[in-house]
Design a protein around this motif. Sequence first.
Motif: not given
Length: 69
Positions: A55-61, A63-65
Amino acid sequence: AKSPPLPPPPHIYGVAARAHSSMLRAFRSSSSPNDDDAKNANQSVLVSGDSGSGKTVSAKHVMGYLAAV
């Protein structure tokens, strides 16, 4: 008879793109070009899943997008 195969799960960038499109659509469909409520409306993206599912990595992706577009 075999049941048809399940579709693959949604890709994180596809989810982010749909969130961005939805946000823009809501912004553009506001009642007036000067509708400050629509322009300043809070937005959210919910990333959920089991413990250890990324979830944390997905949220970072996501937000980056969203920051890049």
